[in-house]
Design a protein around this motif. Sequence first.
Motif, PDB file in Angstrom:
ATOM      1  N   UNK A 269       0.856  -1.068   0.196  1.00 33.81           N
ATOM      2  CA  UNK A 269      -0.103   0.197   0.483  1.00 33.81           C
ATOM      3  C   UNK A 269       1.600   1.296  -0.118  1.00 33.81           C
ATOM      4  N   UNK A 270       1.950   1.202   0.570  1.00 31.81           N
ATOM      5  CA  UNK A 270       3.094   2.286   0.345  1.00 31.81           C
ATOM      6  C   UNK A 270       3.496   2.149  -0.153  1.00 31.81           C
ATOM      7  N   UNK A 271       3.919   1.814  -1.524  1.00 30.81           N
ATOM      8  CA  UNK A 271       4.658   1.467  -2.195  1.00 30.81           C
ATOM      9  C   UNK A 271       3.909   2.153  -3.520  1.00 30.81           C
ATOM     10  N   UNK A 272       1.879   1.645  -3.477  1.00 30.29           N
ATOM     11  CA  UNK A 272       1.563   1.309  -4.652  1.00 30.29           C
ATOM     12  C   UNK A 272       1.178   3.501  -3.614  1.00 30.29           C
ATOM     13  N   UNK A 273       0.855   3.935  -2.702  1.00 31.76           N
ATOM     14  CA  UNK A 273       0.296   5.286  -2.892  1.00 31.76           C
ATOM     15  C   UNK A 273       1.492   6.066  -3.217  1.00 31.76           C
ATOM     16  N   UNK A 274       2.755   6.191  -2.462  1.00 34.60           N
ATOM     17  CA  UNK A 274       3.678   7.024  -2.464  1.00 34.60           C
ATOM     18  C   UNK A 274       4.354   6.664  -3.653  1.00 34.60           C
ATOM     19  N   UNK A 275       4.908   5.436  -4.180  1.00 37.96           N
ATOM     20  CA  UNK A 275       6.245   5.373  -4.937  1.00 37.96           C
ATOM     21  C   UNK A 275       7.372   4.957  -3.844  1.00 37.96           C
ATOM     22  N   UNK A 282      10.141   6.040   4.667  1.00 33.31           N
ATOM     23  CA  UNK A 282      10.137   7.272   6.133  1.00 33.31           C
ATOM     24  C   UNK A 282       8.543   6.308   6.977  1.00 33.31           C
ATOM     25  N   UNK A 283       8.112   5.266   5.959  1.00 31.90           N
ATOM     26  CA  UNK A 283       6.909   4.823   6.148  1.00 31.90           C
ATOM     27  C   UNK A 283       7.498   3.399   6.961  1.00 31.90           C
ATOM     28  N   UNK A 284       8.247   2.405   6.155  1.00 36.56           N
ATOM     29  CA  UNK A 284       8.688   1.789   6.308  1.00 36.56           C
ATOM     30  C   UNK A 284       9.446   1.387   7.272  1.00 36.56           C
ATOM     31  N   UNK A 285      10.620   2.955   7.279  1.00 36.50           N
ATOM     32  CA  UNK A 285      11.359   2.522   8.759  1.00 36.50           C
ATOM     33  C   UNK A 285      10.468   2.773  10.235  1.00 36.50           C
ATOM     34  N   UNK A 286       9.187   3.638  10.224  1.00 36.28           N
ATOM     35  CA  UNK A 286       8.573   4.479  11.249  1.00 36.28           C
ATOM     36  C   UNK A 286       7.539   2.984  11.610  1.00 36.28           C
TER      37      UNK A 286
END
Length: 360
Positions: A269-275, A282-286
């Motif tokens: 989801x993060x990759x699709x939304x933010x690219x 940052x999302x993956x680190x958090x």
Amino acid sequence: MTLRSVFKGWINRYFSDEEAVILLVLLVLGFAAVIFLGHMLAPFLTALVIAFLLQGAVTWLQRRHVPHLLAVSLVFLGFIGMLLALAFILMPLIWNQLVGLVQETPRMFASGQHLLDDLQERYPQLVTPDQIQNWIGVAGREMTQFGQRALTLSLASLGNVLSLIIYLVLVPILVFFLLKDRAALTGFALSLLPQKRTLMTRIWQEMDDQIANYVRGKVIEIVIVSTVSIFTFAFFGLPYSVLLAVLVGFSVLVPYIGAAVATLPVAAVAGFHFGMTNEFVYVLIAYGVIQALDGNVLAPILFSETNNIHPVSIIVAVLFFGGIWGFWGVFFAIPLATLLKALVFAWPRGMQRHGREVPA
């Protein structure tokens, strides 16, 4: 020494006592009832687990000189309030986000295909067109199977509306009476056991606090991890934050494996939304920080005195009991492994102690 003599000696060592035989029969009957009658007894077993969770709050109130019936009523009203909030606030939100995620899946699939094409253009030596086609084919088959399973589940759930109503009505009633009449029910169960139950008492004393602490601690861990994940994902503007946070929270039920499984939807989801941007990193680190704090700070605090089991035993217990009883098997995998460990260590000691007491 013949095989018959070895077997006879083993029987005399571990089953020469009446209590050991009765305990073995009770364990076999209990596991058989759960395995073969678990579907019919599911409302009672669910209410038993919930009552077990709420008993700590009732005991806490009674220690502060609150009458038993009033303490049970207050805890039960709090439970009903949480159940209503879950049914009318959280569940509709999760369902709406799940529907939105399913509708968004084809676009995410197409975006992943474009990403693979870009990788093939940038690194033709590492990613070949045949590999891309194989990956796309595998992903397409998985998506088709997922859609079929979702359709089957939705059609099957239409016939389970009556069961859901039964759960919503019957389980709270059972929870109230299990809390209210706990002493009477416990006394009745003990009256069915033999007067001499030294081995059973030893195993029960070893398991009681551990199971109670584990179950309550696991519920607290799920709530804390889910809440922190919701605020973290919402802070970064990640869509479907509630759905993903609940998934991350329930992933703590399966040690070691759950965290790895929950990483996939969060990263997708993060990759699709933010690219492939800084926000994605940052999302993956958090998310990694949440998992690290849970595994190295929160879980040791909650379960420091609950279980002392090797990680291999935990994984085997999760696979075995989860395969037998599904969600509840995964949830109670560690307590059940702790029970087996207590039986293994207490049974020989109990029989040896009994052998020393008889000549005395």
